[in-house]
Motif scaffolding. Structure first.
Motif, PDB file in Angstrom:
ATOM      1  N   ASN A 168       0.817  -1.203   0.000  1.00 34.74           N
ATOM      2  CA  ASN A 168       0.000   0.000   0.000  1.00 34.74           C
ATOM      3  C   ASN A 168       0.858   1.262   0.000  1.00 34.74           C
ATOM      4  OD1 ASN A 168      -2.800  -1.242   0.493  1.00 34.74           O
ATOM      5  ND2 ASN A 168      -1.601  -2.145   2.142  1.00 34.74           N
ATOM      6  N   LEU A 169       2.192   1.086   0.055  1.00 32.47           N
ATOM      7  CA  LEU A 169       3.125   2.203   0.165  1.00 32.47           C
ATOM      8  C   LEU A 169       4.255   2.043  -0.835  1.00 32.47           C
ATOM      9  CD1 LEU A 169       3.436   1.929   4.041  1.00 32.47           C
ATOM     10  CD2 LEU A 169       2.043   3.621   2.839  1.00 32.47           C
ATOM     11  N   TYR A 170       4.975   3.151  -1.075  1.00 31.98           N
ATOM     12  CA  TYR A 170       6.204   3.077  -1.869  1.00 31.98           C
ATOM     13  C   TYR A 170       7.376   2.888  -0.914  1.00 31.98           C
ATOM     14  CZ  TYR A 170       4.056   4.322  -6.299  1.00 31.98           C
ATOM     15  OH  TYR A 170       3.311   4.293  -7.445  1.00 31.98           O
ATOM     16  N   TRP A 171       8.036   1.755  -1.030  1.00 29.65           N
ATOM     17  CA  TRP A 171       9.077   1.380  -0.072  1.00 29.65           C
ATOM     18  C   TRP A 171      10.335   2.225  -0.197  1.00 29.65           C
ATOM     19  CZ3 TRP A 171       9.421  -4.455   1.449  1.00 29.65           C
ATOM     20  CH2 TRP A 171       8.158  -4.859   1.911  1.00 29.65           C
ATOM     21  N   ARG A 172      10.560   2.846  -1.350  1.00 28.29           N
ATOM     22  CA  ARG A 172      11.785   3.631  -1.539  1.00 28.29           C
ATOM     23  C   ARG A 172      11.566   5.121  -1.262  1.00 28.29           C
ATOM     24  NH1 ARG A 172      15.907   0.746  -3.574  1.00 28.29           N
ATOM     25  NH2 ARG A 172      15.426  -1.283  -4.496  1.00 28.29           N
ATOM     26  N   LEU A 173      10.445   5.431  -0.652  1.00 31.79           N
ATOM     27  CA  LEU A 173      10.190   6.784  -0.161  1.00 31.79           C
ATOM     28  C   LEU A 173      10.156   6.757   1.362  1.00 31.79           C
ATOM     29  CD1 LEU A 173       7.310   8.033  -2.518  1.00 31.79           C
ATOM     30  CD2 LEU A 173       9.764   8.522  -2.703  1.00 31.79           C
ATOM     31  N   THR A 174      10.375   7.897   1.979  1.00 34.94           N
ATOM     32  CA  THR A 174      10.314   7.976   3.434  1.00 34.94           C
ATOM     33  C   THR A 174       8.850   7.985   3.891  1.00 34.94           C
ATOM     34  OG1 THR A 174      10.215  10.388   3.533  1.00 34.94           O
ATOM     35  CG2 THR A 174      12.419   9.380   3.450  1.00 34.94           C
TER      36      THR A 174
ATOM     37  N   ARG B 137       7.260  10.365   5.580  1.00 36.76           N
ATOM     38  CA  ARG B 137       6.630  11.647   5.235  1.00 36.76           C
ATOM     39  C   ARG B 137       6.391  11.764   3.726  1.00 36.76           C
ATOM     40  NH1 ARG B 137       5.888  16.416   7.784  1.00 36.76           N
ATOM     41  NH2 ARG B 137       7.141  15.778   9.564  1.00 36.76           N
ATOM     42  N   GLU B 138       7.343  11.322   2.934  1.00 34.92           N
ATOM     43  CA  GLU B 138       7.198  11.409   1.477  1.00 34.92           C
ATOM     44  C   GLU B 138       6.003  10.585   0.994  1.00 34.92           C
ATOM     45  OE1 GLU B 138      11.881  12.198   0.190  1.00 34.92           O
ATOM     46  OE2 GLU B 138      11.079  10.148   0.297  1.00 34.92           O
ATOM     47  N   ASN B 139       5.778   9.424   1.600  1.00 37.05           N
ATOM     48  CA  ASN B 139       4.612   8.616   1.242  1.00 37.05           C
ATOM     49  C   ASN B 139       3.320   9.363   1.533  1.00 37.05           C
ATOM     50  OD1 ASN B 139       4.604   5.536   0.389  1.00 37.05           O
ATOM     51  ND2 ASN B 139       6.530   5.899   1.474  1.00 37.05           N
ATOM     52  N   MET B 140       3.262   9.990   2.707  1.00 34.36           N
ATOM     53  CA  MET B 140       2.063  10.721   3.084  1.00 34.36           C
ATOM     54  C   MET B 140       1.810  11.893   2.144  1.00 34.36           C
ATOM     55  SD  MET B 140       2.619  10.514   7.230  1.00 34.36           S
ATOM     56  CE  MET B 140       0.967  10.868   7.825  1.00 34.36           C
ATOM     57  N   GLU B 141       2.880  12.579   1.757  1.00 27.38           N
ATOM     58  CA  GLU B 141       2.749  13.710   0.839  1.00 27.38           C
ATOM     59  C   GLU B 141       2.382  13.243  -0.566  1.00 27.38           C
ATOM     60  OE1 GLU B 141       6.022  16.690   2.991  1.00 27.38           O
ATOM     61  OE2 GLU B 141       6.584  15.493   1.236  1.00 27.38           O
ATOM     62  N   TYR B 142       3.012  12.143  -1.012  1.00 30.03           N
ATOM     63  CA  TYR B 142       2.778  11.642  -2.367  1.00 30.03           C
ATOM     64  C   TYR B 142       1.324  11.214  -2.570  1.00 30.03           C
ATOM     65  CZ  TYR B 142       2.835   8.609  -6.433  1.00 30.03           C
ATOM     66  OH  TYR B 142       2.538   8.020  -7.631  1.00 30.03           O
ATOM     67  N   PHE B 143       0.823  10.379  -1.652  1.00 33.43           N
ATOM     68  CA  PHE B 143      -0.535   9.865  -1.839  1.00 33.43           C
ATOM     69  C   PHE B 143      -1.582  10.952  -1.627  1.00 33.43           C
ATOM     70  CE2 PHE B 143       1.696   5.803  -1.190  1.00 33.43           C
ATOM     71  CZ  PHE B 143       1.189   5.106  -2.283  1.00 33.43           C
ATOM     72  N   SER B 144      -1.287  11.917  -0.775  1.00 34.12           N
ATOM     73  CA  SER B 144      -2.201  13.057  -0.620  1.00 34.12           C
ATOM     74  C   SER B 144      -2.205  13.900  -1.893  1.00 34.12           C
ATOM     75  CB  SER B 144      -1.781  13.919   0.571  1.00 34.12           C
ATOM     76  OG  SER B 144      -1.855  13.186   1.764  1.00 34.12           O
ATOM     77  N   GLY B 145      -1.007  14.051  -2.506  1.00 31.56           N
ATOM     78  CA  GLY B 145      -0.906  14.777  -3.774  1.00 31.56           C
ATOM     79  C   GLY B 145      -1.727  14.124  -4.858  1.00 31.56           C
ATOM     80  N   ASN B 146      -1.779  12.782  -4.860  1.00 30.46           N
ATOM     81  CA  ASN B 146      -2.597  12.062  -5.836  1.00 30.46           C
ATOM     82  C   ASN B 146      -4.075  12.383  -5.691  1.00 30.46           C
ATOM     83  OD1 ASN B 146      -0.437  10.835  -7.016  1.00 30.46           O
ATOM     84  ND2 ASN B 146      -0.765   8.822  -6.100  1.00 30.46           N
ATOM     85  N   ARG B 147      -4.443  12.814  -4.486  1.00 30.87           N
ATOM     86  CA  ARG B 147      -5.837  13.183  -4.227  1.00 30.87           C
ATOM     87  C   ARG B 147      -6.079  14.671  -4.471  1.00 30.87           C
ATOM     88  NH1 ARG B 147      -9.660   8.984  -3.137  1.00 30.87           N
ATOM     89  NH2 ARG B 147      -8.481   7.213  -2.314  1.00 30.87           N
ATOM     90  N   GLY B 148      -5.058  15.368  -4.988  1.00 34.20           N
ATOM     91  CA  GLY B 148      -5.215  16.784  -5.296  1.00 34.20           C
ATOM     92  C   GLY B 148      -4.945  17.719  -4.142  1.00 34.20           C
TER      93      GLY B 148
END
Length: 327
Positions: free
Chosen positions: A94-100, A102-113
């Motif tokens: 459910n996550l990107y393992w090569r991101l931190t 915080r970066e995961n939280m920011e990335y997936f939130s960004g996908n939601r606009g």
């Protein structure tokens, strides 16, 4: 009444590997969930739970039936329907393992606009709440399974959708992390008025968090009722009496004329007589039988049924309880 989740006559079959034999995983499931409900989706392995959730999330197409999310047809308007749900699937990354973290939280939130500025404070709050602040800049692949699972749930919360699907959120976790996640899910349900559909084998999660339980067996719904109703369905009480000597056959037969009885021996050679009763007054009837038979009682223990016992009885067909649809 309008439901945020409405599935009707959902069916799904697979071809068995290396043959043309069809395996019916889901055999006509219909289910409706109101806004703010927390529903447990239970069943033994292979019952069709995960397949059902994947169809509800648009990851699998049903052979028959419809899935409506917040009034939107998932099959016809998948992307529009997906805006209303977040999902944490067991056994999937459910996550990107090569991101931190915080970066995961920011990335997936960004996908939601959502922009970093919009969610920065919310991320800090969730990191602290989940005891992940010190791990915020660590790569996800270095985290324990429990921490990864907490982060997956945090990402689902950040999406701020009305509906959250959780497939086995506590599977394989140690007692401490499992407790933390149970506590978090309970808070989410109470504080944010989210609609949560939870698939789990972890009965304490179901009993603590869910208001309603849907039990699937062999691809069909066998029970749909509130947790409290299902517990009251099996509201029998069992008392274990440790007696001073071996219980004779005649003594046992006398008790069995009125009650369900199980006996075993302890290490000291004493008989432990477990008697199941339906009414509180029956306890005194059991005591009277012991008195009449001159059986000395050394110790009495009470056994209370929990939801795991209820689940097993329903799956094994040890009740005539018919499907009761909560609306």
């Amino acid at each position: 009444m309008e439901y945020v989740i409405d599935i009707q006559n959902l069916k799904k079959s697979y071809k068995k590997r290396k043959s043309n034999e069809l395996i019916e995983a889901v055999k006509g499931i219909s289910l409706q969930v109101k806004k703010g409900e927390v529903v447990g989706l239970l069943g033994p392995n292979g019952a069709g739970k995960t397949t059902t959730i994947k169809m509800m999330c648009g990851l699998l197409l049903p052979n028959e039936g419809t899935v409506t999310i917040n009034g939107i047809d998932m099959i016809k308007h998948r992307l529009k329907a997906l805006r209303h749900i977040s999902t944490v699937l067991e056994g999937n990354r459910n996550l990107y393992w090569r991101l931190t973290v915080r970066e995961n939280m920011e990335y997936f939130s960004g996908n939601r606009g959502l922009s970093k500025k919009e969610i920065s404070a919310r991320i800090d709050e969730l990191l602290e709440r989940l005891n992940l602040t010190e791990k915020a800049n660590e790569m996800v692949n270095s985290l324990s399974r429990g921490m990864q699972q907490k982060l997956s749930i945090a990402v689902a919360i950040l999406a701020n959708t009305e509906i959250i699907f959780l497939d086995e959120p506590t599977l394989g976790l140690d007692v401490e992390i499992s407790y933390e996640i149970r506590k978090l899910l309970k808070e989410i349900a109470q504080e944010y008025n989210k609609t949560i559909l939870l698939s789990s084998h972890d009965m304490p999660v179901v009993q603590e968090i869910c208001e309603r339980v849907v039990i699937i067996n062999e691809g069909r719904i066998v029970t749909d009722d509130s947790v409290s109703n299902l517990l009251s369905l099996f509201d029998t009480k069992a008392y274990s009496f440790t007696v001073g000597s071996t219980l004779s056959l005649k003594d046992r037969e006398t008790i069995e004329q009125q009650f369900i009885v199980q006996t075993e021996m302890n290490e000291s050679g004493q008989s432990i007589v477990t008697v199941t009763i339906q009414h509180s007054d029956d306890f005194y009837k059991v005591i009277e039988i012991f008195k009449e038979r001159n059986i000395v009682i050394e110790k009495v223990d009470r056994s209370i049924i929990d939801f795991e016992q209820v689940f097993m009885k329903i799956v094994k067909g040890e009740t005539g309880h018919e499907v009761a649809v909560s609306v």
